[in-house]
Design a protein around this motif. Structure first.
Motif, PDB file in Angstrom:
ATOM      1  N   LEU A  15     -10.808  14.032  34.067  1.00 38.02           N
ATOM      2  CA  LEU A  15      -9.681  14.963  33.968  1.00 38.02           C
ATOM      3  C   LEU A  15      -8.412  14.361  34.563  1.00 38.02           C
ATOM      4  O   LEU A  15      -7.315  14.555  34.032  1.00 38.02           O
ATOM      5  N   LEU A  16      -8.584  13.648  35.678  1.00 40.66           N
ATOM      6  CA  LEU A  16      -7.434  12.960  36.256  1.00 40.66           C
ATOM      7  C   LEU A  16      -6.861  11.956  35.254  1.00 40.66           C
ATOM      8  O   LEU A  16      -5.651  11.834  35.086  1.00 40.66           O
ATOM      9  N   ALA A  17      -7.759  11.253  34.589  1.00 37.75           N
ATOM     10  CA  ALA A  17      -7.325  10.268  33.604  1.00 37.75           C
ATOM     11  C   ALA A  17      -6.587  10.941  32.458  1.00 37.75           C
ATOM     12  O   ALA A  17      -5.557  10.459  31.983  1.00 37.75           O
ATOM     13  N   GLY A  69      -5.006  13.762  32.627  1.00 37.78           N
ATOM     14  CA  GLY A  69      -3.719  14.230  33.139  1.00 37.78           C
ATOM     15  C   GLY A  69      -2.729  13.110  33.324  1.00 37.78           C
ATOM     16  O   GLY A  69      -1.522  13.325  33.345  1.00 37.78           O
ATOM     17  N   SER A  70      -3.228  11.891  33.456  1.00 38.49           N
ATOM     18  CA  SER A  70      -2.351  10.737  33.640  1.00 38.49           C
ATOM     19  C   SER A  70      -2.140   9.954  32.341  1.00 38.49           C
ATOM     20  O   SER A  70      -1.639   8.843  32.353  1.00 38.49           O
ATOM     21  N   SER A  71      -2.557  10.546  31.217  1.00 38.46           N
ATOM     22  CA  SER A  71      -2.401   9.928  29.898  1.00 38.46           C
ATOM     23  C   SER A  71      -3.100   8.570  29.823  1.00 38.46           C
ATOM     24  O   SER A  71      -2.522   7.555  29.451  1.00 38.46           O
ATOM     25  N   LEU A  72      -4.380   8.557  30.219  1.00 37.85           N
ATOM     26  CA  LEU A  72      -5.158   7.316  30.171  1.00 37.85           C
ATOM     27  C   LEU A  72      -5.294   6.861  28.726  1.00 37.85           C
ATOM     28  O   LEU A  72      -5.730   7.592  27.871  1.00 37.85           O
ATOM     29  N   ARG A  73      -4.888   5.627  28.468  1.00 38.28           N
ATOM     30  CA  ARG A  73      -4.984   5.124  27.108  1.00 38.28           C
ATOM     31  C   ARG A  73      -6.381   4.582  26.850  1.00 38.28           C
ATOM     32  O   ARG A  73      -7.244   4.630  27.722  1.00 38.28           O
ATOM     33  N   ALA A  74      -6.598   4.096  25.622  1.00 38.92           N
ATOM     34  CA  ALA A  74      -7.889   3.497  25.296  1.00 38.92           C
ATOM     35  C   ALA A  74      -8.159   2.334  26.240  1.00 38.92           C
ATOM     36  O   ALA A  74      -7.222   1.644  26.661  1.00 38.92           O
ATOM     37  N   PRO A  75      -9.436   2.106  26.594  1.00 41.35           N
ATOM     38  CA  PRO A  75      -9.749   1.049  27.563  1.00 41.35           C
ATOM     39  C   PRO A  75      -9.202  -0.312  27.147  1.00 41.35           C
ATOM     40  O   PRO A  75      -9.351  -0.733  26.003  1.00 41.35           O
ATOM     41  N   GLY A  95      -4.981  17.088  35.593  1.00 45.82           N
ATOM     42  CA  GLY A  95      -5.045  16.168  36.723  1.00 45.82           C
ATOM     43  C   GLY A  95      -5.276  16.879  38.043  1.00 45.82           C
ATOM     44  O   GLY A  95      -6.035  16.406  38.899  1.00 45.82           O
ATOM     45  N   VAL A  96      -4.635  18.024  38.222  1.00 49.27           N
ATOM     46  CA  VAL A  96      -4.821  18.802  39.449  1.00 49.27           C
ATOM     47  C   VAL A  96      -6.266  19.278  39.551  1.00 49.27           C
ATOM     48  O   VAL A  96      -6.899  19.197  40.615  1.00 49.27           O
ATOM     49  N   ILE A  97      -6.814  19.785  38.434  1.00 50.02           N
ATOM     50  CA  ILE A  97      -8.208  20.233  38.426  1.00 50.02           C
ATOM     51  C   ILE A  97      -9.137  19.061  38.704  1.00 50.02           C
ATOM     52  O   ILE A  97     -10.108  19.172  39.463  1.00 50.02           O
TER      53      ILE A  97
END
Length: 323
Positions: A140-142, A144-150, A277-279
């Motif tokens: 969820l943090l990822a 919320g931080s707009s984690l892109r493809a690995p 991200g907060v959750i």
């Protein structure tokens, strides 16, 4: 500090490990400002050279009294640590500071699995539920931080997380029941890293001397912070704590690292975080705390059970014959 039968107060261990988690959470942004693909090994060489300059004068007299087994353990752990730092720092160079802080937290799942495989004594299923909660928090943090493809950088940090689990487990297995000096073990590990990275830097990009000559005062400040606080202080606390508690407990407390990495990224690095991200941060904190309590209760039961059995008879102590 030789190991003894006296266990430090659990509260002190927890507070210091959480301080390490905060410090390590800040390393990703500091390292991101320093490294490029050609300077990773040189920056690591400078970082650990500074740690050696700090540690060796303090430990030189202690090291003269160290046993061969203690020195051998420190050198082996130093080689594993060098592997962690290599994968992690190359990974940081190829991904965002926030991504690195999130992915490395998967160590909290890898360590108890590895520890249980080695000891063949599984933690309760509820522990793994707590670990899954923490991993969901990372996801969820990822998000919320707009984690892109690995990317390759993400995968290298994932490998670093796996090697970190090996390091923590090996540290416990090799030193927990030995009268080793935690300061000596820390000094030996950091010195091995200094030698390895300084020697390898000319063959893996820019050399240590070349990079040192062009660092700005602000970058030197980041480097000293990484060396003195994020390395000397943090690795000594980890070494001391893992010898007086368990690898799973250490990894669970250090598992709050991504929350601090995210906090530093948001406040200093300009990263943005949404409701997810907060959750996610709340789940990581809740999952690690829940898992820590489960692990502690399980470890205490394992400690009490042998004491309640008579030696060699397998019956409660109160029913055994006195010598």
């Amino acid at each position: 500090m030789p190991a003894s039968g006296t266990t430090p107060r659990t509260g002190l261990v927890d507070v210091l490990l959480l301080a390490v988690a905060v410090v390590w959470g800040s390393t990703y942004l500091a390292a991101k400002d320093l490294v490029g693909t050609r300077t990773v090994i040189a920056i690591l060489g400078l970082r650990f050279l500074i740690t050696a300059v700090i540690m060796v004068p303090i430990c030189v007299r202690r090291l003269r009294r160290a046993s061969r087994r203690e020195v051998g353990t420190g050198l082996l752990l130093g080689v594993i640590l060098a592997g962690i730092m290599t994968f992690e720092t190359f990974g940081i160079a190829g991904t965002s500071a926030t991504n690195a802080g999130l992915i490395i937290s998967l160590t909290i799942v890898m360590t108890p699995i590895l520890e249980n495989l080695v000891s063949r004594s599984w933690l309760p299923p509820s522990f793994f539920v707590a670990a899954v909660v923490a991993v969901v928090g990372v996801a969820l943090l990822a998000t919320g931080s707009s984690l892109r493809a690995p990317s390759l950088g993400d995968l290298l940090v994932l490998v670093a997380a796996a090697v970190r689990a090996v390091h923590v487990t090996a540290m416990h297995r090799l030193s927990a029941k030995q009268r080793f000096d935690s300061l000596n073990l820390t000094c030996l590990q950091l010195s091995v890293c200094a030698v390895v990275f300084c020697a390898a830097s000319p063959f893996a990009g820019d050399s240590v001397t070349t990079v040192a000559a062009r660092l700005s005062p602000a970058q030197w400040g980041d480097l000293v912070y990484l060396a003195a606080i994020c390395t000397v202080f943090a690795f000594f606390v980890q070494m001391w704590a893992v010898r007086t508690t368990s690898p799973s407990r250490v990894s669970l407390l250090l598992g709050t690292e991504p929350v601090w990495a995210l906090a530093v990224g948001v406040t200093l690095g300009g990263d943005r975080i949404g409701y997810a991200g907060v959750i996610g941060a709340a789940l990581i904190v809740g999952g690690t705390n829940w898992g820590r309590r489960i692990e502690r209760a399980h470890r205490e039961r394992d400690t009490v059970r042998p004491a309640q059995e008579a030696p060699g008879r397998g019956v409660p102590a109160e029913h055994s014959e006195r010598a």
